[in-house]
Design a protein around this motif. Structure first.
Motif, PDB file in Angstrom:
ATOM      1  N   LYS A  82      36.875  30.058  14.995  1.00  0.00           N
ATOM      2  CA  LYS A  82      36.859  30.788  13.721  1.00  0.00           C
ATOM      3  C   LYS A  82      36.509  32.245  13.933  1.00  0.00           C
ATOM      4  CE  LYS A  82      34.900  30.589   9.077  1.00  0.00           C
ATOM      5  NZ  LYS A  82      33.979  29.874   8.179  1.00  0.00           N
ATOM      6  N   VAL A  83      35.535  32.531  14.794  1.00  0.00           N
ATOM      7  CA  VAL A  83      35.150  33.906  15.091  1.00  0.00           C
ATOM      8  C   VAL A  83      36.310  34.650  15.719  1.00  0.00           C
ATOM      9  CG1 VAL A  83      33.683  35.331  16.557  1.00  0.00           C
ATOM     10  CG2 VAL A  83      32.689  33.406  15.298  1.00  0.00           C
ATOM     11  N   GLU A  84      37.019  33.952  16.635  1.00  0.00           N
ATOM     12  CA  GLU A  84      38.146  34.574  17.318  1.00  0.00           C
ATOM     13  C   GLU A  84      39.253  34.906  16.326  1.00  0.00           C
ATOM     14  OE1 GLU A  84      40.210  36.227  20.402  1.00  0.00           O
ATOM     15  OE2 GLU A  84      38.177  35.427  20.454  1.00  0.00           O
ATOM     16  N   ASN A  85      39.521  33.983  15.370  1.00  0.00           N
ATOM     17  CA  ASN A  85      40.570  34.193  14.380  1.00  0.00           C
ATOM     18  C   ASN A  85      40.229  35.327  13.424  1.00  0.00           C
ATOM     19  OD1 ASN A  85      42.132  32.134  15.431  1.00  0.00           O
ATOM     20  ND2 ASN A  85      41.258  30.568  14.070  1.00  0.00           N
ATOM     21  N   ASN A  86      38.911  35.547  13.208  1.00  0.00           N
ATOM     22  CA  ASN A  86      38.481  36.582  12.276  1.00  0.00           C
ATOM     23  C   ASN A  86      38.271  37.933  12.951  1.00  0.00           C
ATOM     24  OD1 ASN A  86      38.529  34.904  10.069  1.00  0.00           O
ATOM     25  ND2 ASN A  86      36.384  34.285  10.276  1.00  0.00           N
ATOM     26  N   LYS A  87      38.567  38.017  14.235  1.00  0.00           N
ATOM     27  CA  LYS A  87      38.381  39.259  14.966  1.00  0.00           C
ATOM     28  C   LYS A  87      39.346  40.318  14.440  1.00  0.00           C
ATOM     29  CE  LYS A  87      38.384  41.181  19.616  1.00  0.00           C
ATOM     30  NZ  LYS A  87      38.660  40.897  21.057  1.00  0.00           N
ATOM     31  N   THR A  88      38.816  41.497  14.137  1.00  0.00           N
ATOM     32  CA  THR A  88      39.643  42.575  13.593  1.00  0.00           C
ATOM     33  C   THR A  88      40.558  43.134  14.681  1.00  0.00           C
ATOM     34  OG1 THR A  88      37.922  43.187  12.014  1.00  0.00           O
ATOM     35  CG2 THR A  88      39.610  44.828  12.478  1.00  0.00           C
ATOM     36  N   LYS A  89      41.816  43.362  14.292  1.00  0.00           N
ATOM     37  CA  LYS A  89      42.791  43.950  15.204  1.00  0.00           C
ATOM     38  C   LYS A  89      43.113  45.360  14.738  1.00  0.00           C
ATOM     39  CE  LYS A  89      44.934  39.608  16.665  1.00  0.00           C
ATOM     40  NZ  LYS A  89      46.215  38.866  16.816  1.00  0.00           N
ATOM     41  N   TYR A  90      43.349  46.243  15.694  1.00  0.00           N
ATOM     42  CA  TYR A  90      43.581  47.653  15.388  1.00  0.00           C
ATOM     43  C   TYR A  90      44.952  48.083  15.921  1.00  0.00           C
ATOM     44  CZ  TYR A  90      38.522  47.438  14.726  1.00  0.00           C
ATOM     45  OH  TYR A  90      37.256  47.096  14.308  1.00  0.00           O
ATOM     46  N   PHE A  91      45.677  48.865  15.097  1.00  0.00           N
ATOM     47  CA  PHE A  91      47.011  49.314  15.483  1.00  0.00           C
ATOM     48  C   PHE A  91      47.136  50.821  15.275  1.00  0.00           C
ATOM     49  CE2 PHE A  91      47.354  44.864  14.497  1.00  0.00           C
ATOM     50  CZ  PHE A  91      48.255  44.365  15.443  1.00  0.00           C
ATOM     51  N   ASN A  92      47.832  51.479  16.202  1.00  0.00           N
ATOM     52  CA  ASN A  92      48.044  52.916  16.065  1.00  0.00           C
ATOM     53  C   ASN A  92      49.294  53.200  15.240  1.00  0.00           C
ATOM     54  OD1 ASN A  92      50.268  52.539  17.751  1.00  0.00           O
ATOM     55  ND2 ASN A  92      49.313  53.478  19.541  1.00  0.00           N
ATOM     56  N   GLU A  93      49.666  54.492  15.140  1.00  0.00           N
ATOM     57  CA  GLU A  93      50.786  54.884  14.286  1.00  0.00           C
ATOM     58  C   GLU A  93      52.136  54.368  14.786  1.00  0.00           C
ATOM     59  OE1 GLU A  93      50.117  58.314  17.202  1.00  0.00           O
ATOM     60  OE2 GLU A  93      48.991  56.701  16.202  1.00  0.00           O
ATOM     61  N   ASN A  94      52.172  53.878  16.042  1.00  0.00           N
ATOM     62  CA  ASN A  94      53.400  53.301  16.594  1.00  0.00           C
ATOM     63  C   ASN A  94      53.395  51.780  16.533  1.00  0.00           C
ATOM     64  OD1 ASN A  94      54.492  55.884  17.395  1.00  0.00           O
ATOM     65  ND2 ASN A  94      53.005  55.882  19.073  1.00  0.00           N
ATOM     66  N   ASN A  95      52.452  51.238  15.750  1.00  0.00           N
ATOM     67  CA  ASN A  95      52.303  49.800  15.553  1.00  0.00           C
ATOM     68  C   ASN A  95      51.968  49.062  16.857  1.00  0.00           C
ATOM     69  OD1 ASN A  95      52.181  47.732  13.620  1.00  0.00           O
ATOM     70  ND2 ASN A  95      54.209  46.985  14.167  1.00  0.00           N
ATOM     71  N   ILE A  96      51.263  49.746  17.736  1.00  0.00           N
ATOM     72  CA  ILE A  96      50.812  49.156  18.994  1.00  0.00           C
ATOM     73  C   ILE A  96      49.333  48.829  18.876  1.00  0.00           C
ATOM     74  CG2 ILE A  96      50.463  49.559  21.457  1.00  0.00           C
ATOM     75  CD1 ILE A  96      52.869  51.447  21.374  1.00  0.00           C
ATOM     76  N   GLU A  97      48.958  47.621  19.263  1.00  0.00           N
ATOM     77  CA  GLU A  97      47.555  47.220  19.162  1.00  0.00           C
ATOM     78  C   GLU A  97      46.712  48.009  20.156  1.00  0.00           C
ATOM     79  OE1 GLU A  97      44.725  43.209  19.108  1.00  0.00           O
ATOM     80  OE2 GLU A  97      46.907  43.031  19.393  1.00  0.00           O
ATOM     81  N   ILE A  98      45.599  48.523  19.674  1.00  0.00           N
ATOM     82  CA  ILE A  98      44.684  49.306  20.503  1.00  0.00           C
ATOM     83  C   ILE A  98      43.261  48.791  20.313  1.00  0.00           C
ATOM     84  CG2 ILE A  98      46.106  51.397  20.502  1.00  0.00           C
ATOM     85  CD1 ILE A  98      44.403  52.492  18.238  1.00  0.00           C
ATOM     86  N   SER A  99      42.344  49.312  21.096  1.00  0.00           N
ATOM     87  CA  SER A  99      40.947  48.887  20.987  1.00  0.00           C
ATOM     88  C   SER A  99      40.279  49.567  19.793  1.00  0.00           C
ATOM     89  CB  SER A  99      40.189  49.235  22.268  1.00  0.00           C
ATOM     90  OG  SER A  99      40.082  50.640  22.406  1.00  0.00           O
ATOM     91  N   LYS A 100      39.120  49.054  19.418  1.00  0.00           N
ATOM     92  CA  LYS A 100      38.373  49.636  18.305  1.00  0.00           C
ATOM     93  C   LYS A 100      37.953  51.063  18.615  1.00  0.00           C
ATOM     94  CE  LYS A 100      34.284  48.895  15.411  1.00  0.00           C
ATOM     95  NZ  LYS A 100      33.116  48.012  15.139  1.00  0.00           N
ATOM     96  N   SER A 101      37.527  51.314  19.844  1.00  0.00           N
ATOM     97  CA  SER A 101      37.097  52.658  20.227  1.00  0.00           C
ATOM     98  C   SER A 101      38.273  53.636  20.193  1.00  0.00           C
ATOM     99  CB  SER A 101      36.457  52.642  21.612  1.00  0.00           C
ATOM    100  OG  SER A 101      37.371  52.161  22.581  1.00  0.00           O
TER     101      SER A 101
END
Length: 210
Positions: free
Chosen positions: A21-40
């Motif tokens: 459940k924690v893994e499923n609720n993990k926030t994902k981040y995307f840049n302006e090119n719709n590429i997943e990036i880290s929170k930092s």
């Protein structure tokens, strides 16, 4: 012994479900090119004034997008007809078209000056005075969700974006506050999302009025 073993099995199952459940609720981040990036990386990129964070239907997804987009409508005549039918306005195809767009209520437009009637009246008057001087036009005020606009009744003539057709063309995300697009008679356009000053609208209109 059996009771201890049963408790151990239940504990393992509970831990596995909780971890999933924690893994499923993990926030994902995307840049302006719709590429997943880290929170930092996301937080660092967010400081770029050319980018803006937009809301997503999922609370676990955060997206950055360009604050300004320029492009060209392939069929301007078809667009004018669409706009005329959807908001019952006769668009002057020989002049720029300015659309002020309200997506819906959010933390940025839920209080302060945005809901103050006198402030909004002054804002509208200044906006229209500038556009009249530049191109002798008035803006079209469209909304996707009326929630939050009731306090502006009698000040701004908001019209419903019929079947969200304009939103699908220019405003695909839930941007904070207001957004706008200025379209030239040839179909070139400049759109800006989120908070903006009137100078941006006037400057874009001057460029699209050439």
């Amino acid at each position: 012994m059996k009771e201890l073993l049963l408790k151990l099995i239940i504990g393992i199952l509970f831990y596995s479900c909780s971890s999933s459940k924690v893994e499923n609720n993990k926030t994902k981040y995307f840049n302006e090119n719709n590429i997943e990036i880290s929170k930092s990386e996301f937080n660092e990129s967010r400081s770029n004034r050319k980018l803006i964070e937009v809301q997503n239907d999922s609370l676990n997804i955060k997206i950055l997008t360009n604050r300004e987009v320029r492009g060209k409508i392939k069929n301007k005549k078809l667009f004018d007809n669409l706009l005329n039918k959807s908001v019952n306005i006769n668009v002057d195809s020989t002049k720029p078209t300015v659309i002020i767009y309200y997506i819906g209520k959010d933390p940025y437009n839920s209080g302060g000056g945005f809901v103050d009637r006198q402030w909004m009246k002054n804002w509208k008057n200044d906006l229209e005075k500038g556009l009249n001087q530049i191109a002798e036009i008035k803006p079209i005020y469209l909304y996707k969700n009326y929630n939050g606009l009731k306090k502006h009744e009698g000040i701004i003539p908001w019209k419903k974006d019929f079947e969200n057709q304009i939103s699908e063309l220019f405003f695909k995300h839930k941007y904070p506050w207001l957004s706008f697009v200025v379209i030239s008679k040839n179909g070139d356009y400049i759109s800006r999302f989120g908070e903006f000053t009137l100078d941006y609208v006037w400057e874009a209109t001057q460029l699209m009025n050439k």
